[in-house]
Design an enzyme around this catalytic site. Structure first.
Site, PDB file in Angstrom:
ATOM      1  N   SER A 142       0.866  -1.184   0.000  1.00  0.00           N
ATOM      2  CA  SER A 142       0.000   0.000   0.000  1.00  0.00           C
ATOM      3  C   SER A 142       0.900   1.230   0.000  1.00  0.00           C
ATOM      4  O   SER A 142       2.077   1.133   0.377  1.00  0.00           O
ATOM      5  CB  SER A 142      -0.843  -0.003   1.269  1.00  0.00           C
ATOM      6  OG  SER A 142      -1.424   1.261   1.497  1.00  0.00           O
ATOM      7  N   TYR A 156      -1.973  -1.640  10.242  1.00  0.00           N
ATOM      8  CA  TYR A 156      -2.004  -1.643   8.769  1.00  0.00           C
ATOM      9  C   TYR A 156      -0.691  -1.164   8.136  1.00  0.00           C
ATOM     10  O   TYR A 156      -0.091  -1.871   7.316  1.00  0.00           O
ATOM     11  CB  TYR A 156      -3.179  -0.816   8.263  1.00  0.00           C
ATOM     12  CG  TYR A 156      -3.448  -1.007   6.787  1.00  0.00           C
ATOM     13  CD1 TYR A 156      -4.031  -2.183   6.311  1.00  0.00           C
ATOM     14  CD2 TYR A 156      -3.095  -0.034   5.855  1.00  0.00           C
ATOM     15  CE1 TYR A 156      -4.282  -2.377   4.962  1.00  0.00           C
ATOM     16  CE2 TYR A 156      -3.341  -0.224   4.498  1.00  0.00           C
ATOM     17  CZ  TYR A 156      -3.929  -1.395   4.061  1.00  0.00           C
ATOM     18  OH  TYR A 156      -4.161  -1.582   2.713  1.00  0.00           O
TER      19      TYR A 156
HETATM   20  N1  LIG Z   1      -8.788  -0.185  -1.600  1.00  0.00           N
HETATM   21  C1  LIG Z   1      -7.725   0.537  -1.311  1.00  0.00           C
HETATM   22  O1  LIG Z   1      -7.779   1.802  -1.260  1.00  0.00           O
HETATM   23  C2  LIG Z   1      -6.382  -0.128  -1.081  1.00  0.00           C
HETATM   24  C3  LIG Z   1      -5.241   0.691  -1.041  1.00  0.00           C
HETATM   25  C4  LIG Z   1      -3.999   0.086  -0.824  1.00  0.00           C
HETATM   26  C5  LIG Z   1      -3.905  -1.285  -0.664  1.00  0.00           C
HETATM   27  N2  LIG Z   1      -5.039  -2.056  -0.713  1.00  0.00           N
HETATM   28  C6  LIG Z   1      -4.873  -3.503  -0.532  1.00  0.00           C
HETATM   29  O2  LIG Z   1      -5.370  -4.159  -1.687  1.00  0.00           O
HETATM   30  C7  LIG Z   1      -5.750  -5.494  -1.348  1.00  0.00           C
HETATM   31  C8  LIG Z   1      -7.116  -5.799  -1.929  1.00  0.00           C
HETATM   32  O3  LIG Z   1      -8.093  -4.975  -1.286  1.00  0.00           O
HETATM   33  P1  LIG Z   1      -9.352  -4.359  -2.050  1.00  0.00           P
HETATM   34  O4  LIG Z   1      -9.259  -2.886  -1.942  1.00  0.00           O
HETATM   35  O5  LIG Z   1      -9.511  -4.984  -3.363  1.00  0.00           O
HETATM   36  O6  LIG Z   1     -10.515  -4.790  -1.036  1.00  0.00           O
HETATM   37  P2  LIG Z   1     -11.760  -5.807  -1.190  1.00  0.00           P
HETATM   38  O7  LIG Z   1     -12.566  -5.467  -2.394  1.00  0.00           O
HETATM   39  O8  LIG Z   1     -12.415  -5.820   0.135  1.00  0.00           O
HETATM   40  O9  LIG Z   1     -11.053  -7.225  -1.474  1.00  0.00           O
HETATM   41  C9  LIG Z   1     -10.397  -7.931  -0.474  1.00  0.00           C
HETATM   42  C10 LIG Z   1     -10.242  -9.369  -0.912  1.00  0.00           C
HETATM   43  O10 LIG Z   1      -9.529 -10.084   0.106  1.00  0.00           O
HETATM   44  C11 LIG Z   1     -10.230 -11.270   0.409  1.00  0.00           C
HETATM   45  N3  LIG Z   1     -10.033 -11.670   1.807  1.00  0.00           N
HETATM   46  C12 LIG Z   1     -10.192 -10.903   2.918  1.00  0.00           C
HETATM   47  N4  LIG Z   1      -9.998 -11.635   4.016  1.00  0.00           N
HETATM   48  C13 LIG Z   1      -9.709 -12.902   3.588  1.00  0.00           C
HETATM   49  C14 LIG Z   1      -9.438 -14.142   4.264  1.00  0.00           C
HETATM   50  N5  LIG Z   1      -9.446 -14.222   5.599  1.00  0.00           N
HETATM   51  N6  LIG Z   1      -9.182 -15.230   3.521  1.00  0.00           N
HETATM   52  C15 LIG Z   1      -9.202 -15.175   2.159  1.00  0.00           C
HETATM   53  N7  LIG Z   1      -9.459 -14.039   1.473  1.00  0.00           N
HETATM   54  C16 LIG Z   1      -9.720 -12.932   2.182  1.00  0.00           C
HETATM   55  C17 LIG Z   1     -11.694 -10.950   0.123  1.00  0.00           C
HETATM   56  O11 LIG Z   1     -12.416 -12.129  -0.195  1.00  0.00           O
HETATM   57  P3  LIG Z   1     -13.499 -12.877   0.743  1.00  0.00           P
HETATM   58  O12 LIG Z   1     -14.146 -11.840   1.604  1.00  0.00           O
HETATM   59  O13 LIG Z   1     -14.423 -13.511  -0.248  1.00  0.00           O
HETATM   60  O14 LIG Z   1     -12.694 -13.875   1.507  1.00  0.00           O
HETATM   61  C18 LIG Z   1     -11.581 -10.065  -1.104  1.00  0.00           C
HETATM   62  O15 LIG Z   1     -11.538 -10.855  -2.267  1.00  0.00           O
HETATM   63  C19 LIG Z   1      -5.664  -5.586   0.172  1.00  0.00           C
HETATM   64  O16 LIG Z   1      -4.456  -6.218   0.541  1.00  0.00           O
HETATM   65  C20 LIG Z   1      -5.662  -4.123   0.608  1.00  0.00           C
HETATM   66  O17 LIG Z   1      -5.067  -3.934   1.864  1.00  0.00           O
HETATM   67  C21 LIG Z   1      -6.270  -1.508  -0.924  1.00  0.00           C
END
Ligand SMILES: NC(=O)c1ccc[n+]([C@@H]2O[C@H](COP(=O)([O-])OP(=O)(O)OC[C@H]3O[C@@H](n4cnc5c(N)ncnc54)[C@H](OP(=O)(O)O)[C@@H]3O)[C@@H](O)[C@H]2O)c1
Length: 266
Positions: A142, A156
């Protein structure tokens, strides 16, 4: 260097950036292994990918909070006879609230999902990649990997810093091996992440133009990974914030973040 991934395993494939990665890779002719907990979303994504791109897509319903899950995932791909040449460690979530307000079980589960399981998967798939002189790993960190801290989203920034530094370390160790490791450091991205982290109020204050779509982030990450880059920060605002965070003293930075997030939670 032109590389063509053939089988990619994507964790957190059921929504957001992970789902966008699946479209990006399938569009490049790659077969996919989709990992997450929500089976119905994985099934519908699998059908969509197979119909739209003509690729093969496999699903693995796994909770990465279970320390045994990486071994099960690895065993399943072995049993299916798949040579995973691309690993996308993307799954993650935000655990908001003050550090002391969350139980140890919550923190432990969080560390398992965000640090231990991705590191374990990395360690399981890497030897095969090295042996074949071909492979790539993309770890989703991130822009907060570069921050001095993340008050009210307590572990985080520390965890994402770990992901960044681990990726950079192994990237350097693998020079000349044909295997690359890339850390993707997105800024604000339009996904369900904020809703799930219950940090929507604090983030709502940020203007929409500072956010990228999940597709833009995945495209940028994919390109960087295929070029074997060590790190990538997608978009102007995330890059600007990272540069700014390097100029601001650590104490000022964490106090500013604490004030913003506390206000958002009041
Ligand atoms: N959105 C942002 O602004 C942002 C910025 C920087 C970094 N990120 C990072 O990007 C990555 C993806 O996040 P996103 O923004 O795409 O959020 P998201 O739409 O909530 O997706 C998160 C994914 O992680 C999976 N997940 C969560 N807990 C899990 C578990 N215990 N076991 C298996 N799978 C799990 C969820 O699937 P299920 O719930 O179906 O298990 C979902 O597919 C994360 O690492 C996040 O920290 C996001």
């Amino acid at each position: 260097m032109a590389v063509k991934p053939e089988v990619a395993l994507v964790t957190g494939a059921s929504s957001g950036i992970g789902e966008a990665f699946c479209h990006e890779l399938a569009g490049r002719g790659c077969d996919l292994v989709l990992v997450a907990r929500r089976q119905h979303l994985l099934e519908s994504l699998r059908d969509k990918l197979q119909n739209r791109y003509g690729c093969r897509a496999y699903i693995l319903v796994e909770d990465l909070g279970d320390p045994e899950s990486p071994d099960r995932i690895f065993a399943a791909t072995q049993a299916w006879g798949l040579t995973v040449d691309t690993l996308i460690n993307n799954a993650g979530y935000g655990l908001s609230g003050a550090f002391s307000d969350r139980s140890w079980q919550e923190h432990q589960q969080y560390l398992q999902v965000m640090c231990l399981s991705p590191t374990h998967l990395f360690h399981l798939y890497l030897p095969g990649m090295i042996e074949r002189n071909d492979g790539r790993v993309l770890n989703v960190a991130s822009f907060s990997s570069y921050f001095a801290g993340s008050p009210y989203l307590p572990l985080y920034a520390a965890i994402k810093h770990y992901v960044l530094v681990m990726s950079q370390t192994v990237h350097a160790e693998l020079q000349g091996s044909g295997v690359t490791v890339t850390a993707l450091c997105p800024g604000g991205t339009k996904t369900d992440w904020f809703e799930k982290a219950e940090s929507t109020d604090a983030i709502r204050a940020l203007p929409g133009f500072m956010f990228l779509s999940a597709a833009e982030v995945a495209r940028c990450g994919c390109r960087a990974m295929l070029r074997g880059k060590m790190t990538v920060v997608p978009g102007f605002w995330a890059t600007f914030t990272v540069l700014l965070s390097r100029l601001i003293p650590a104490r000022t930075m964490v106090m500013l973040i604490a004030r913003g997030f506390k206000k958002g939670r009041d």
